[in-house]
Design an enzyme around this catalytic site. Structure first.
Site, short mmCIF file in Angstrom:
data_model
loop_
_atom_site.label_atom_id
_atom_site.label_comp_id
_atom_site.label_asym_id
_atom_site.label_seq_id
_atom_site.Cartn_x
_atom_site.Cartn_y
_atom_site.Cartn_z
N ASN A 183 1.64 75.19 61.15
CA ASN A 183 0.35 74.96 61.78
C ASN A 183 -0.34 76.33 62.79
O ASN A 183 -1.56 76.30 62.84
CB ASN A 183 0.26 73.71 62.98
CG ASN A 183 0.98 73.78 64.13
OD1 ASN A 183 2.16 74.30 64.19
ND2 ASN A 183 0.53 73.23 65.11
N GLY A 227 8.24 71.89 66.19
CA GLY A 227 8.05 70.94 64.97
C GLY A 227 8.42 69.38 65.47
O GLY A 227 7.77 69.19 66.64
N SER A 228 8.61 68.69 64.60
CA SER A 228 8.61 67.23 64.78
C SER A 228 9.69 66.57 65.64
O SER A 228 10.67 67.30 65.74
CB SER A 228 8.67 66.33 63.65
OG SER A 228 10.12 66.50 63.11
N VAL A 267 12.93 66.08 63.83
CA VAL A 267 13.86 67.03 63.53
C VAL A 267 14.53 67.80 64.77
O VAL A 267 15.78 68.18 64.71
CB VAL A 267 12.90 68.27 62.67
CG1 VAL A 267 13.83 69.47 62.53
CG2 VAL A 267 12.67 67.81 61.42
N GLU A 311 10.28 72.69 70.88
CA GLU A 311 8.74 72.23 71.22
C GLU A 311 8.17 71.30 70.08
O GLU A 311 8.11 71.58 69.11
CB GLU A 311 7.80 73.64 70.93
CG GLU A 311 7.87 74.62 72.14
CD GLU A 311 7.55 73.80 73.65
OE1 GLU A 311 6.78 72.81 73.58
OE2 GLU A 311 8.22 74.28 74.52
N CYS A 342 -0.20 70.97 68.38
CA CYS A 342 0.68 69.84 69.26
C CYS A 342 -0.13 69.79 70.69
O CYS A 342 0.05 69.05 71.60
CB CYS A 342 2.16 70.59 69.46
SG CYS A 342 2.30 71.91 70.17
C1 UN1 Z 1 -2.45 76.19 71.36
O1 UN1 Z 1 -2.67 75.45 71.43
O2 UN1 Z 1 -3.08 77.18 71.00
O3 UN1 Z 1 2.62 73.75 67.57
C2 UN1 Z 1 -0.76 76.82 70.92
C3 UN1 Z 1 1.54 73.74 68.49
C4 UN1 Z 1 1.87 74.46 69.84
C5 UN1 Z 1 1.19 75.48 70.00
C6 UN1 Z 1 -0.33 75.31 70.62
N1 UN1 Z 1 3.46 74.66 69.74
O4 UN1 Z 1 0.52 73.13 68.07
#
Ligand code: UN1
Length: 471
Positions: free
Chosen positions: A139, A215-216, A219, A237, A271
């Protein structure tokens, strides 16, 4: 030398699913093992280079990214669907991440401490870990890898990087630019393939000392189960279900605009996306109208890209169908875009009459879908916003300073936003969540050194032995 048979994968444009945009040769398990070994050897030289010199390479990489802004943004946009302007923003963000961490090579790597003995010098020194494993999602195919790789490298580690297979071409482009920027061979080794196959090799390898993963949750849990007992440093994260609260005293135009931006930017595939909004009853009708007005301004196919893949598309459509079946009311959007059926385009979608036991209130959707709730007051809003297994980001829109400060204290999230949308992160600020959104170390800013270095405490005895200086 190629070991085993390499699988060839074709990448397709999610905005035009019959358009093949390129091919990538996937690596084998054996090649991944060889790359890990090579990174372990490269560590010997790389960790000896001064951190200032390592930082200079990151700075060259930042310059190269900007030189390649347009072709890179276009390729990445075709590969995962984010619009070209969104992707150009991400490339620029990548450059500022690299610039921030290039300077890190000039900052202190320890501190001198007072010793109880006048004859001793006591200090700390941060040292790199060795090979670190970086496993990144589709993403943010540029920003997320860079905000893991840049600190890992500047602190003297070597990196084995497994990007999501969905963004293999973009990731290869970045790895090639690193080589052009002067990064010595094997300091960054990219492995292309599936997480279940190659990610697993990295996670299990005793040569890899830390894992940084975005990621998820599923995982993330496997990483914890495998790498945790091996005593690796782990940074995860994971998901989010980010709430926004709009109080009656807020600037309602700003609140509605930023809530829709927060929910729909990047087609909701962040996320940090806003996925729940709690509106105080006295302004509920007005705000819902404003949310619809803002959603109407989005031009799917122009200002909002498609979902990144068939799997994402099917998953979002399934979430919308389930929300309807569970009794939520779709007041805007809710369907694929008929005239854009050549791509994975879905309308920005708003639901009302959502209750907290519905999946729509609890599960991460990762699509352009917003659940709208009416609340009697701030107390109900904060209680419901905290009623989630996730705790990444949350916003409040208010002009009441007491409520804003109360929210800062009581909101169970890692990123608190006052009169701002739930997404976004600057390279100098730590990034991460609470509850099931994150585990372990924060990303970015000075906090990044916690995962990518280890502290040595040094004692030097006999620094003031009498008569030594007179000899
Ligand atoms: C953002 O909001 O610009 O995977 C960063 C994601 C987060 C990063 C978001 N770890 O969407």
């Amino acid at each position: 030398m190629v070991m085993g048979v390499r699988e060839i994968r074709e990448q397709f444009n999610p905005a035009n699913t019959s358009e093949c945009i390129g091919k990538i040769e996937l690596h084998t398990i054996e090649e991944t093992e060889v790359k890990i070994r090579a990174s372990e050897q490269a560590f010997q030289q790389w960790s000896k280079l001064s951190s200032v010199s390592r930082g200079e390479i990151l700075n060259s990489m930042a310059n190269l990214l900007i030189e390649h802004l347009e072709p890179l943004a276009e390729l990445a946009s075709k590969e995962m669907g984010k619009t070209v302007p969104e992707m150009m923003g991400e490339v620029k963000r990548g450059a500022s991440i690299l610039r921030y961490f290039s300077q890190e090579g000039m900052r202190a790597a320890g501190e001198v401490l007072p010793s109880a003995s006048e004859d001793k010098m006591l200090y700390t020194k941060r040292v790199p870990l060795g090979v670190v494993g970086v496993i990144t999602p589709w993403n943010f195919p540029i920003a997320i890898p860079l905000w893991k790789i840049a600190p890992a490298l500047v602190y003297g580690n070597t990196v084995v990087w497994k990007p999501s297979i969905e963004v293999s071409l973009t990731s290869q482009y970045i790895a090639d630019l690193f080589e052009k920027a002067g990064l010595p061979k094997n300091v960054l080794n990219i492995v292309q393939g599936r997480g279940s196959k190659l990610g697993a090799v990295i996670i299990k390898s005793p040569k890899v000392k830390a894992i940084s993963f975005t990621g998820s949750n599923a995982v993330g849990q496997q990483i914890l189960n495998t790498a945790g007992p091996m005593n690796k440093k782990i940074q995860l994260e994971l998901g989010g279900k980010n709430a926004a609260i709009i109080l009656a005293d807020a600037d309602l135009d700003l609140a509605a605009r930023l809530t829709i931006e927060g929910a729909m930017k990047q087609t909701g595939q962040r996320c940090t996306a806003t996925s729940r909004v709690y509106i105080e009853a006295s302004v509920y009708d007005t705000v819902v109208e404003k949310l619809i007005e803002n959603a109407k301004k989005i031009k799917v196919g122009e200002t909002m890209g498609p979902l990144a893949s068939k799997q994402q598309f099917e998953s979002v459509i399934e979430h919308i169908a389930r929300a309807k079946a569970q009794g939520a009311k779709c007041i805007f959007g809710g369907k694929p875009v008929a005239e854009l059926s050549h791509g994975y385009f879905v309308e920005p979608t708003l639901f009302t009459e959502v209750t907290h036991d519905m999946d729509l209130a609890r599960e991460e959707i990762f699509g352009p879908v917003l659940a709208i709730f009416r609340v009697t007051d701030y107390e109900e809003a904060i209680r419901l916003s905290n009623d989630s297994e996730f705790g990444l980001s949350a916003s409040i829109y208010t002009t009441n300073i007491h409520k804003a400060f109360d929210f800062i204290e009581r909101s169970e999230v890692g990123l608190v936003q006052i009169n701002d949308e739930t997404g976004g992160a600057e390279p100098q600020a730590p990034f991460g969540g609470m509850k099931n959104s994150s585990t372990g170390f924060r990303e970015q800013g000075q906090a990044a050194k916690e995962i990518f270095t280890v502290l040595k405490t040094v004692t030097i005895n006999g620094i003031r032995v009498k008569g030594k200086c007179e000899q």
